[in-house]
Design an enzyme around this catalytic site. Structure first.
Site, PDB file in Angstrom:
ATOM      1  N   GLY A  43      37.819  -6.338  60.264  1.00 55.62           N
ATOM      2  CA  GLY A  43      38.749  -7.029  59.382  1.00 55.62           C
ATOM      3  C   GLY A  43      38.376  -8.495  59.285  1.00 55.62           C
ATOM      4  O   GLY A  43      37.757  -9.044  60.201  1.00 55.62           O
ATOM      5  N   GLN A  48      39.323 -17.285  57.396  1.00 59.16           N
ATOM      6  CA  GLN A  48      38.150 -17.217  58.275  1.00 59.16           C
ATOM      7  C   GLN A  48      36.847 -17.560  57.558  1.00 59.16           C
ATOM      8  O   GLN A  48      35.807 -17.706  58.198  1.00 59.16           O
ATOM      9  CB  GLN A  48      38.036 -15.819  58.889  1.00 59.16           C
ATOM     10  CG  GLN A  48      39.134 -15.512  59.890  1.00 59.16           C
ATOM     11  CD  GLN A  48      38.936 -14.153  60.516  1.00 59.16           C
ATOM     12  OE1 GLN A  48      39.362 -13.152  59.959  1.00 59.16           O
ATOM     13  NE2 GLN A  48      38.269 -14.114  61.664  1.00 59.16           N
ATOM     14  N   CYS A  90      38.140 -11.520  68.128  1.00 62.76           N
ATOM     15  CA  CYS A  90      38.245 -12.111  66.800  1.00 62.76           C
ATOM     16  C   CYS A  90      36.928 -12.804  66.471  1.00 62.76           C
ATOM     17  O   CYS A  90      36.381 -13.527  67.307  1.00 62.76           O
ATOM     18  CB  CYS A  90      39.388 -13.125  66.783  1.00 62.76           C
ATOM     19  SG  CYS A  90      39.546 -13.991  65.220  1.00 62.76           S
ATOM     20  N   HIS A 132      46.699  -8.304  62.983  1.00 61.90           N
ATOM     21  CA  HIS A 132      45.772  -9.387  63.332  1.00 61.90           C
ATOM     22  C   HIS A 132      45.415 -10.218  62.092  1.00 61.90           C
ATOM     23  O   HIS A 132      45.437 -11.445  62.120  1.00 61.90           O
ATOM     24  CB  HIS A 132      44.517  -8.756  63.963  1.00 61.90           C
ATOM     25  CG  HIS A 132      43.460  -9.725  64.379  1.00 61.90           C
ATOM     26  ND1 HIS A 132      43.097  -9.902  65.696  1.00 61.90           N
ATOM     27  CD2 HIS A 132      42.673 -10.568  63.666  1.00 61.90           C
ATOM     28  CE1 HIS A 132      42.137 -10.817  65.765  1.00 61.90           C
ATOM     29  NE2 HIS A 132      41.861 -11.234  64.546  1.00 61.90           N
ATOM     30  N   HIS A 136      46.354 -14.159  60.869  1.00 56.13           N
ATOM     31  CA  HIS A 136      45.427 -15.184  60.368  1.00 56.13           C
ATOM     32  C   HIS A 136      46.011 -15.901  59.154  1.00 56.13           C
ATOM     33  O   HIS A 136      45.947 -17.122  59.045  1.00 56.13           O
ATOM     34  CB  HIS A 136      44.095 -14.553  59.948  1.00 56.13           C
ATOM     35  CG  HIS A 136      43.102 -14.443  61.065  1.00 56.13           C
ATOM     36  ND1 HIS A 136      42.646 -15.525  61.764  1.00 56.13           N
ATOM     37  CD2 HIS A 136      42.469 -13.371  61.588  1.00 56.13           C
ATOM     38  CE1 HIS A 136      41.770 -15.127  62.686  1.00 56.13           C
ATOM     39  NE2 HIS A 136      41.648 -13.816  62.600  1.00 56.13           N
TER      40      HIS A 136
HETATM   41 ZN   LIG Z   1      40.552 -12.583  63.791  1.00 49.55          ZN
END
Ligand SMILES: [Zn+2]
Length: 168
Positions: A43, A48, A90, A132, A136
């Site tokens: 993912g 990110q 992560c 998760h 974020h």
């Molecule tokens: Zn992450």
């Protein structure tokens, strides 16, 4: 574009809803998919890659065979039931694992990459993955799920690594 890592401040930003699902968004989703597969992740959220927009991609099958990139735009967790203990890593928090307690079953709505309505019923790993990624988009990291002691140890380690980089 590249995957950003802690302590980049965009990881702590709350992502903005997407109003226009245009070509730019399609390109972003493609790039996110490439980066996620390239890093063997399951993912990836838009912050990110340095874009604070409410988009995440996922695919539990990171091996080349049978890949199918899923994208969720403007996700909303409608409900969650039961608990599951997990150990999460992560891509933006390298060399760190966090023991977490998540919802085992999850209902999520949102839009797919064409703007159509999405209804996802997730269980187990997929449920954890989606929580998760939604974390974020709210500016929350797995570091926020551990004790202050463990978090501070990691912060110190990263500060040391960054200093070493600078002094080189
Ligand atoms: Zn992450």
């Amino acid at each position: 574009m590249d995957i950003v890592t802690y302590p980049d401040s965009i990881l702590e930003e709350k992502a903005e809803p997407v109003h226009n699902i245009d070509q730019e968004i399609q390109d972003l989703i493609e790039t996110m998919g490439e980066l996620m597969y390239g890093a063997s992740g399951i993912g990836l959220a838009a912050n990110q890659v340095g874009v604070a927009k409410q988009i995440f991609v996922f695919d539990l099958n990171y091996r080349e065979k049978g890949r199918r990139l899923n994208a969720v735009i403007n996700p909303v967790i409608v409900s969650g039931e039961d608990r599951i203990e997990f150990e999460e890593g992560c891509l933006s928090v390298p060399d760190f694992l966090a023991k977490t307690t998540r919802k085992r079953y999850l209902k999520v709505t949102g839009l797919d990459r064409k703007g159509g309505p999405l209804d996802i019923e997730a269980e187990g790993l997929l449920s954890v993955c989606i929580q998760h990624e939604v974390d974020h988009l709210n500016g929350t990291l797995i570091l926020d799920h551990v004790s202050r002691l463990k978090r501070n140890l990691y912060k110190k380690k990263i500060a040391k690594l960054m200093k070493r980089e600078r002094d080189r």
